[in-house]
Design a protein around this motif. Structure first.
Motif, PDB file in Angstrom:
ATOM      1  N   UNK A   1      19.955  -6.694 -39.718  1.00  0.00           N
ATOM      2  CA  UNK A   1      19.628  -5.630 -40.500  1.00  0.00           C
ATOM      3  C   UNK A   1      19.174  -5.857 -42.104  1.00  0.00           C
ATOM      4  N   UNK A   2      19.211  -7.102 -42.604  1.00  0.00           N
ATOM      5  CA  UNK A   2      18.918  -7.427 -43.965  1.00  0.00           C
ATOM      6  C   UNK A   2      17.296  -7.292 -43.834  1.00  0.00           C
ATOM      7  N   UNK A   3      16.945  -6.494 -45.270  1.00  0.00           N
ATOM      8  CA  UNK A   3      15.678  -6.361 -45.547  1.00  0.00           C
ATOM      9  C   UNK A   3      14.918  -5.576 -44.706  1.00  0.00           C
ATOM     10  N   UNK A   4      15.494  -4.643 -43.764  1.00  0.00           N
ATOM     11  CA  UNK A   4      14.819  -3.744 -42.997  1.00  0.00           C
ATOM     12  C   UNK A   4      14.890  -2.588 -43.596  1.00  0.00           C
TER      13      UNK A   4
ATOM     14  N   UNK B   1      24.671  -3.152 -45.512  1.00  0.00           N
ATOM     15  CA  UNK B   1      23.928  -3.874 -44.485  1.00  0.00           C
ATOM     16  C   UNK B   1      22.808  -4.460 -45.045  1.00  0.00           C
ATOM     17  N   UNK B   2      22.522  -4.329 -46.549  1.00  0.00           N
ATOM     18  CA  UNK B   2      21.517  -4.551 -47.021  1.00  0.00           C
ATOM     19  C   UNK B   2      19.958  -4.265 -46.769  1.00  0.00           C
ATOM     20  N   UNK B   3      20.157  -3.076 -46.231  1.00  0.00           N
ATOM     21  CA  UNK B   3      18.918  -2.416 -45.807  1.00  0.00           C
ATOM     22  C   UNK B   3      18.204  -1.713 -46.966  1.00  0.00           C
ATOM     23  N   UNK B   4      16.917  -1.501 -46.619  1.00  0.00           N
ATOM     24  CA  UNK B   4      16.068  -0.605 -47.855  1.00  0.00           C
ATOM     25  C   UNK B   4      16.048   0.688 -47.230  1.00  0.00           C
ATOM     26  N   UNK B   5      16.854   1.386 -47.934  1.00  0.00           N
ATOM     27  CA  UNK B   5      17.166   2.794 -47.399  1.00  0.00           C
ATOM     28  C   UNK B   5      16.337   3.726 -48.353  1.00  0.00           C
ATOM     29  N   UNK B   6      15.270   4.471 -47.531  1.00  0.00           N
ATOM     30  CA  UNK B   6      14.251   5.079 -48.211  1.00  0.00           C
ATOM     31  C   UNK B   6      14.696   6.366 -48.992  1.00  0.00           C
ATOM     32  N   UNK B   7      14.200   7.043 -50.044  1.00  0.00           N
ATOM     33  CA  UNK B   7      14.704   8.111 -50.648  1.00  0.00           C
ATOM     34  C   UNK B   7      14.871   9.307 -49.818  1.00  0.00           C
ATOM     35  N   UNK B   8      13.792   9.762 -49.126  1.00  0.00           N
ATOM     36  CA  UNK B   8      13.840  11.006 -48.351  1.00  0.00           C
ATOM     37  C   UNK B   8      15.036  11.076 -47.293  1.00  0.00           C
ATOM     38  N   UNK B   9      15.476  12.134 -46.835  1.00  0.00           N
ATOM     39  CA  UNK B   9      16.529  12.221 -45.911  1.00  0.00           C
ATOM     40  C   UNK B   9      16.021  13.664 -45.224  1.00  0.00           C
TER      41      UNK B   9
ATOM     42  N   UNK C   1      30.269  10.574 -37.608  1.00  0.00           N
ATOM     43  CA  UNK C   1      31.066  10.639 -36.386  1.00  0.00           C
ATOM     44  C   UNK C   1      31.811   8.922 -35.991  1.00  0.00           C
ATOM     45  N   UNK C   2      32.692   8.986 -35.513  1.00  0.00           N
ATOM     46  CA  UNK C   2      33.197   7.674 -35.136  1.00  0.00           C
ATOM     47  C   UNK C   2      32.222   6.851 -34.290  1.00  0.00           C
ATOM     48  N   UNK C   3      31.612   7.615 -33.276  1.00  0.00           N
ATOM     49  CA  UNK C   3      30.510   7.083 -32.389  1.00  0.00           C
ATOM     50  C   UNK C   3      29.486   6.399 -33.331  1.00  0.00           C
ATOM     51  N   UNK C   4      28.997   7.031 -34.371  1.00  0.00           N
ATOM     52  CA  UNK C   4      28.001   6.522 -35.212  1.00  0.00           C
ATOM     53  C   UNK C   4      28.562   5.171 -35.985  1.00  0.00           C
ATOM     54  N   UNK C   5      29.705   5.491 -36.380  1.00  0.00           N
ATOM     55  CA  UNK C   5      30.141   4.372 -37.274  1.00  0.00           C
ATOM     56  C   UNK C   5      30.464   2.927 -36.203  1.00  0.00           C
ATOM     57  N   UNK C   6      30.743   3.069 -35.104  1.00  0.00           N
ATOM     58  CA  UNK C   6      30.984   2.105 -34.181  1.00  0.00           C
ATOM     59  C   UNK C   6      29.762   1.326 -33.877  1.00  0.00           C
ATOM     60  N   UNK C   7      28.674   2.019 -33.768  1.00  0.00           N
ATOM     61  CA  UNK C   7      27.359   1.354 -33.715  1.00  0.00           C
ATOM     62  C   UNK C   7      27.015   0.417 -34.778  1.00  0.00           C
ATOM     63  N   UNK C   8      27.218   1.066 -35.812  1.00  0.00           N
ATOM     64  CA  UNK C   8      27.059   0.237 -37.037  1.00  0.00           C
ATOM     65  C   UNK C   8      27.884  -0.986 -37.272  1.00  0.00           C
ATOM     66  N   UNK C   9      28.982  -0.666 -36.855  1.00  0.00           N
ATOM     67  CA  UNK C   9      30.389  -1.639 -36.959  1.00  0.00           C
ATOM     68  C   UNK C   9      29.979  -2.962 -35.829  1.00  0.00           C
ATOM     69  N   UNK C  10      29.159  -2.685 -34.981  1.00  0.00           N
ATOM     70  CA  UNK C  10      28.824  -3.760 -33.945  1.00  0.00           C
ATOM     71  C   UNK C  10      27.760  -4.651 -34.300  1.00  0.00           C
ATOM     72  N   UNK C  11      27.028  -4.295 -35.333  1.00  0.00           N
ATOM     73  CA  UNK C  11      25.885  -5.060 -35.839  1.00  0.00           C
ATOM     74  C   UNK C  11      26.302  -5.860 -37.003  1.00  0.00           C
ATOM     75  N   UNK C  12      26.331  -7.144 -36.965  1.00  0.00           N
ATOM     76  CA  UNK C  12      27.066  -7.905 -38.297  1.00  0.00           C
ATOM     77  C   UNK C  12      25.872  -8.127 -39.155  1.00  0.00           C
ATOM     78  N   UNK C  13      26.339  -8.690 -40.369  1.00  0.00           N
ATOM     79  CA  UNK C  13      25.166  -9.019 -41.353  1.00  0.00           C
ATOM     80  C   UNK C  13      24.362 -10.102 -40.845  1.00  0.00           C
ATOM     81  N   UNK C  14      24.981 -11.000 -39.981  1.00  0.00           N
ATOM     82  CA  UNK C  14      24.179 -12.253 -39.446  1.00  0.00           C
ATOM     83  C   UNK C  14      24.620 -12.524 -38.155  1.00  0.00           C
ATOM     84  N   UNK C  15      23.895 -13.086 -37.292  1.00  0.00           N
ATOM     85  CA  UNK C  15      24.256 -13.686 -35.960  1.00  0.00           C
ATOM     86  C   UNK C  15      23.772 -14.992 -36.035  1.00  0.00           C
ATOM     87  N   UNK C  16      24.464 -16.122 -36.512  1.00  0.00           N
ATOM     88  CA  UNK C  16      23.597 -17.317 -37.025  1.00  0.00           C
ATOM     89  C   UNK C  16      22.469 -17.394 -37.835  1.00  0.00           C
TER      90      UNK C  16
END
Length: 243
Positions: free
Chosen positions: A136-139, A166-174, A116-131
């Motif tokens: 998200x990176x490495x999480x 977002x450079x996250x460690x996405x686990x195999x299971x879902x 959904x756009x609601x899901x994507x909007x949340x992710x889009x508000x989280x940048x790769x870096x803030x200062x």
């Protein structure tokens, strides 16, 4: 059979050190002591409906988080990306939670064959870096979806792409719950089923991956290209200062 060591095969490039390719010690991980607190998880869901099965599934995941410290973000009131400044209260709340978390769970309904756009909007508000902060990176990341009809994997596949971006460690299971309206009681709790068991599996795996990687996240996202860029920027500043 010839076996060359890593150091023998390293290219002659700046910012490359053979020590980077050995199993890291605690000193390499830049943490004084291993973390002992319960893993911290941020859970996001992609619907604003009063009777939202993605929210129900998110609450179920929170209940099966193996004792982790869980926070759930309510997307109600979050503006569309770039429609408000970064200091909007809901944006600040989301970003603070993302910085706090050591792992995340993204759960979206499948709508028109996509998240959904609601899901994507949340992710889009989280940048790769803030200062200097990397929210998200490495999480770690687990992805789940609910469908109104037969089982599909369109939403989780899309979220996996975003997790990699977002450079996250996405686990195999879902988890992908088909005909979600049949899988929950009136109070929103999930009925016993193979779908429920998969949710437990996902959260167990997320917990384990987080324990294994949270102390090493800075080591895991340390990149040659970024070290090279930093070295060049420092050299440029030094040269300008000496002019």
């Amino acid at each position: 059979m010839l076996r060359a060591t890593v150091s023998q095969n390293l290219p002659d490039l700046p910012n490359i050190d053979a020590a980077l390719f050995k199993a890291p010690t605690m000193n390499d991980l830049t943490v004084a002591v291993p973390a002992t607190h319960a893993p911290r998880f941020l859970l996001l869901y992609g619907s604003l409906r009063d009777k939202s099965y993605s929210r129900f599934l998110t609450f179920e995941a929170a209940l099966t988080a193996m004792g982790g410290d869980v926070k759930i973000f309510d997307p109600k009131g979050l503006p569309l990306p770039d429609s408000e400044p970064d200091d909007h209260p809901k944006v600040k709340e989301l970003r603070n939670l993302a910085a706090w978390a050591e792992g995340m769970v993204w759960t979206s309904p499948e709508r028109h064959g996509a998240m959904t756009g609601i899901m994507k909007a949340q992710i889009d508000w989280i940048p790769l870096a803030i200062g200097a902060v990397r929210p998200t990176q490495g999480k770690t990341l687990a992805v789940m979806q609910v469908s109104g009809g037969s089982q599909s994997f369109n939403a989780v596949n899309q979220m996996r792409i975003l997790g990699r971006w977002m450079r996250m460690i996405t686990i195999p299971n879902q988890s992908s719950v088909a005909k979600a309206f049949l899988e929950f009681d009136d109070d929103g709790s999930m009925k016993p089923s193979s779908y429920y068991e998969r949710v437990v599996d996902v959260m167990e795996e997320l917990f384990k991956f987080t324990l294994l990687t949270r102390d090493a996240s800075a080591y895991l996202v340390d990149r040659y290209s970024e070290r090279k860029e930093s070295t060049e920027a420092l050299s440029k500043r030094v040269n300008q200062k000496n002019i």
